[in-house]
Scaffold this motif. Structure first.
Motif, short mmCIF file in Angstrom:
data_model
loop_
_atom_site.label_atom_id
_atom_site.label_comp_id
_atom_site.label_asym_id
_atom_site.label_seq_id
_atom_site.Cartn_x
_atom_site.Cartn_y
_atom_site.Cartn_z
N VAL A 10 0.65 -1.16 0.23
CA VAL A 10 0.28 -0.13 0.01
C VAL A 10 0.75 0.93 0.36
CG1 VAL A 10 -1.86 1.09 0.93
CG2 VAL A 10 -1.93 -1.01 1.32
N VAL A 11 1.92 0.88 0.83
CA VAL A 11 2.79 2.17 1.02
C VAL A 11 3.69 2.68 -0.11
CG1 VAL A 11 4.59 3.42 1.99
CG2 VAL A 11 3.16 2.61 3.55
N LYS A 12 4.31 1.32 -0.93
CA LYS A 12 4.93 1.67 -1.98
C LYS A 12 4.02 2.27 -3.25
CE LYS A 12 8.44 -1.64 -1.52
NZ LYS A 12 9.23 -2.90 -2.00
N ASP A 13 2.39 2.34 -3.27
CA ASP A 13 2.17 2.04 -4.57
C ASP A 13 1.69 3.73 -4.39
OD1 ASP A 13 0.15 1.97 -6.27
OD2 ASP A 13 -1.82 2.21 -5.39
N LEU A 14 1.02 4.15 -2.74
CA LEU A 14 1.29 5.55 -2.79
C LEU A 14 2.77 6.34 -3.13
CD1 LEU A 14 -0.71 5.53 0.91
CD2 LEU A 14 -1.49 6.25 -1.44
N GLU A 15 3.84 5.78 -2.55
CA GLU A 15 4.63 6.30 -3.00
C GLU A 15 4.58 6.77 -4.22
OE1 GLU A 15 8.01 5.45 -0.06
OE2 GLU A 15 7.85 3.65 -1.81
N THR A 16 4.20 5.31 -5.49
CA THR A 16 4.02 6.04 -7.17
C THR A 16 3.52 7.24 -7.06
OG1 THR A 16 4.98 3.66 -7.12
CG2 THR A 16 4.10 4.65 -8.63
N LYS A 17 1.81 7.15 -6.44
CA LYS A 17 0.80 7.98 -7.44
C LYS A 17 0.95 8.84 -7.32
CE LYS A 17 -2.53 4.61 -7.50
NZ LYS A 17 -3.77 4.44 -6.61
N PHE A 18 1.92 9.34 -5.65
CA PHE A 18 1.56 10.75 -5.26
C PHE A 18 3.40 11.11 -5.18
CE2 PHE A 18 -2.35 9.64 -3.58
CZ PHE A 18 -2.98 10.21 -3.53
N SER A 19 4.03 11.16 -6.57
CA SER A 19 5.79 11.72 -6.20
C SER A 19 5.01 12.82 -6.48
CB SER A 19 6.35 10.57 -6.96
OG SER A 19 7.62 11.11 -7.48
N THR A 20 5.73 13.40 -6.33
CA THR A 20 6.11 15.22 -6.39
C THR A 20 7.22 15.71 -6.90
OG1 THR A 20 7.25 15.90 -4.06
CG2 THR A 20 4.51 15.67 -4.63
N THR A 21 8.20 14.40 -7.82
CA THR A 21 9.76 15.08 -7.81
C THR A 21 8.86 15.25 -9.87
OG1 THR A 21 9.87 12.19 -9.66
CG2 THR A 21 10.84 13.25 -6.65
N ASP A 22 9.83 15.71 -10.11
CA ASP A 22 9.56 16.69 -11.54
C ASP A 22 9.49 15.67 -12.59
OD1 ASP A 22 10.40 18.94 -10.29
OD2 ASP A 22 11.91 19.40 -11.31
N VAL A 23 8.36 15.86 -13.61
CA VAL A 23 8.20 15.43 -14.77
C VAL A 23 8.48 15.79 -15.75
CG1 VAL A 23 6.09 13.67 -15.96
CG2 VAL A 23 6.04 14.46 -13.47
N LYS A 24 9.32 14.50 -16.84
CA LYS A 24 9.44 14.80 -18.68
C LYS A 24 7.55 14.56 -19.10
CE LYS A 24 14.24 13.79 -18.64
NZ LYS A 24 15.28 13.50 -19.44
N ASP A 25 7.44 15.47 -20.07
CA ASP A 25 6.30 15.41 -20.62
C ASP A 25 6.25 14.57 -22.30
OD1 ASP A 25 7.89 16.81 -22.74
OD2 ASP A 25 6.23 18.96 -22.56
N GLY A 26 5.58 14.16 -23.26
CA GLY A 26 5.94 13.78 -24.01
C GLY A 26 6.70 14.40 -24.84
N GLU A 27 7.42 15.27 -24.71
CA GLU A 27 8.58 16.20 -26.16
C GLU A 27 9.45 16.17 -24.72
OE1 GLU A 27 6.78 19.69 -27.07
OE2 GLU A 27 5.66 18.88 -27.96
N GLY A 28 10.28 15.52 -23.83
CA GLY A 28 11.84 15.50 -23.30
C GLY A 28 11.39 16.67 -22.50
N VAL A 29 10.44 17.16 -22.42
CA VAL A 29 10.73 18.55 -21.63
C VAL A 29 10.29 18.33 -20.07
CG1 VAL A 29 10.00 20.69 -21.23
CG2 VAL A 29 10.28 20.04 -23.30
N THR A 30 11.68 18.17 -18.93
CA THR A 30 10.86 18.18 -17.57
C THR A 30 9.68 19.43 -17.29
OG1 THR A 30 13.06 17.22 -17.56
CG2 THR A 30 12.04 17.96 -15.79
N LYS A 31 9.24 19.25 -15.87
CA LYS A 31 7.90 19.78 -15.49
C LYS A 31 7.85 19.86 -14.25
CE LYS A 31 5.15 20.84 -19.64
NZ LYS A 31 3.82 20.64 -20.28
N LYS A 32 7.56 20.88 -13.50
CA LYS A 32 7.38 21.05 -12.21
C LYS A 32 6.09 19.76 -11.80
CE LYS A 32 10.23 23.93 -9.76
NZ LYS A 32 10.97 22.60 -8.32
N TYR A 33 6.25 19.07 -10.68
CA TYR A 33 4.71 17.98 -11.32
C TYR A 33 3.41 19.41 -10.81
CZ TYR A 33 1.40 15.09 -7.99
OH TYR A 33 0.72 14.05 -7.64
#
Length: 521
Positions: A169-192
């Motif tokens: 359960v905890v691992k699933d939450l860590e994945t779903k609510f990870s607030t690290t930066d994300v790369k979009d489909g064009e490879g651009v890093t964006k804030k969560y």
């Protein structure tokens, strides 16, 4: 298309074409917006249903935790923490949904949000973000998400015995609510938050936030299920059992057949009864009944009682029964003074009669004036006439054989009591005024029985004066007049004291009490 050297007609045609394409794009956008709205409705409906299911599971854990704190206590502690953490974060997400619907009014006809009109999200863009980063509100949201995940991890870690069950359960939450930066489909890093919410239609943001709430509900549901399952598996583990030898009784005669059985029993400190009736008490730290009692009379004795448990809200009784045999200590001698085998006439002389290794129900005793006094092996012997009385005893052993014995007791009468002035027997000194108000009593010091005597008559003699016979237990006016003429050093004698016994022995004719002497000071 509408510029250049085109004719006015061609310009008009091209302009109408552009308008047509724009209308097609607008219609497609409205369908997508409606789809987001319908998705939001389904999530809301699922969240409502999940709330009821979670409350039922939490109620079941609370009930079991109350009924069996040892076994389900850790699950209840963890569940209570998870419930508080989930409620707090769920409600916080609810406040964020207000940002998505800011400035949007419900449709007056349907009572729903106008999904097709929620194609912009200016309030979220303006309040959550600042430049390429977060506004104070955005930083608050990130902190709340991280705190939720950290609090859930801490709640799981607080009960080590169940942590393994809740790790997925905890691992699933860590994945779903990870607030690290994300790369979009064009490879651009964006804030969560920028990746999920910035420049999104308001209805899309609303659906996303409702989906977050659904994730919280699901994590809560999975936690409760795993907590219940983990506690149940722990309870059923064979490590809680041990093999026990249970004999029919704990002592046997030489040559007697030993019978019993071997059973599986539980030494589980988590299984604690709510009450216990029997020869002992429950140890609150282990939940086990610890027997503590004084062995009864010689012979076979029974031990029985009942545990009471609460299961599923219902009281469950569990009775138990066993036997043990009381035998004389082998390191004690049976010493008796033959000349002291005395019983007193007219009194219920208490006796304990038993045979070693034979139960009271298989022992028979008889003698003139001998009666059972209620408890096992307890009798009262009230002899009447004669100088001696014989007590005969017969015992039936478990193999059917009988043994017998007898004993002779001398019968004696009650000795004469002593007269007492103000409760004090013998000779004493004091002022005449004290004697004038004192009660005349009779006592029998150092006697085996606590007999109560009532003085009915006595004689008071002052030196140089005639003796005065008094009916009752206090000096009368005639006595007071005689005492008034007494002088210092005179010895007043209380004699011929007649008494009756009050209570046990009231029918016994008592002897005249020994006199008492009172010297005037």
């Amino acid at each position: 298309m509408a510029g250049g050297k085109l004719t006015p007609r061609q310009k008009m045609i091209n302009l109408m074409y552009l308008v047509f394409i724009a209308m097609l794009a607008l219609n497609m956008s409205k369908e997508v917006l409606s789809a987001f709205g319908l998705m939001n409705e389904k999530f809301e409906s699922a969240n409502t249903a999940s709330k009821g299911n979670n409350e039922k599971l939490l109620g079941l854990i609370d009930q079991k935790g109350t009924e069996n704190k040892g076994l389900y206590g850790p699950a209840k502690n963890a569940a209570d923490k998870i419930a508080t953490i989930s409620k707090e974060f769920y409600e916080y997400i609810g406040t964020l949904k207000g940002d998505a619907t800011n400035g949007v009014e419900l449709d007056k006809e349907t009572g729903k949000l106008p999904y097709e009109a929620m194609d912009k999200g200016p309030h979220i863009d303006e309040t959550w973000f600042k430049g390429d980063g977060y506004s104070p509100k955005g930083n608050e949201i990130i902190a709340k998400i991280n705190k939720y995940v950290a609090d859930m991890k801490a709640a799981v870690a607080s009960e080590p015995s169940l942590a393994e069950k809740l790790t997925p359960v905890v691992k699933d939450l860590e994945t779903k609510f990870s607030t690290t930066d994300v790369k979009d489909g064009e490879g651009v890093t964006k804030k969560y938050l920028a990746y999920h919410f910035e420049h999104f239609p308001a209805i899309a943001s609303l659906a996303k936030l409702t989906a977050w709430q659904n994730d919280v509900r699901k994590a809560e549901f999975d936690s409760y299920n795993n907590l219940l399952g983990g506690a149940a598996v722990e309870a059923a583990s064979m490590k809680n059992y041990t093999a026990l030898v249970v004999l029919e009784k704990s002592a046997y005669f030489q040559g007697e057949v030993v019978k019993g059985k071997v059973v599986l029993g539980r030494y589980d400190e988590n299984t604690k009864p709510t009450s216990f009736q029997g020869p002992g008490k429950i140890n609150p730290s282990t939940g086990q009944a610890e027997i503590s009692m004084t062995a009864g009379s010689i012979g076979e004795q029974n031990i029985n009682g009942q545990f009471t448990f609460v299961e599923g809200g219902q009281t469950v009784p569990l009775k138990f029964e066993g036997k043990y045999v009381v035998i004389p200590r082998p390191n004690t001698a049976n010493i008796s003074a033959d000349k002291m085998n005395v019983v007193y006439r007219g009194l219920p002389n208490p006796m304990t009669i038993s045979f070693a290794g034979i139960g009271d129900n298989n022992v028979t005793a008889s003698a003139p004036g001998l009666v059972k006094s209620g408890a096992n092996g307890k009798y009262n012997l009230n002899p009447a006439s004669g100088e001696e009385v014989t007590v005969s005893v017969t015992g039936k052993m478990s193999d059917g054989k009988t043994v017998s014995d007898k004993k002779v007791f001398r019968i004696k009468g009650i000795p004469a009591p002593q007269a007492a002035i103000g409760g004090q027997a013998g000779s004493q000194k004091g002022p005449k005024t004290r004697l004038q108000v004192s009660q005349i009593t009779a006592v029998l010091p150092d006697f085996l029985y606590d007999l109560k005597f009532q003085v009915t008559q006595f004689v008071l003699k002052v030196p140089g004066q005639a003796s005065i016979v008094v009916n009752g237990d206090r000096v009368n006016a005639q006595c007071q007049a005689a005492l008034a003429r007494a002088t210092k050093g005179d010895q007043v004698i209380i004699s011929d004291v007649k008494t009756v016994i009050v209570g046990d022995g009231k029918d016994i004719k008592t002897k005249t009490a020994a006199p008492a002497v009172y010297e005037i000071q």
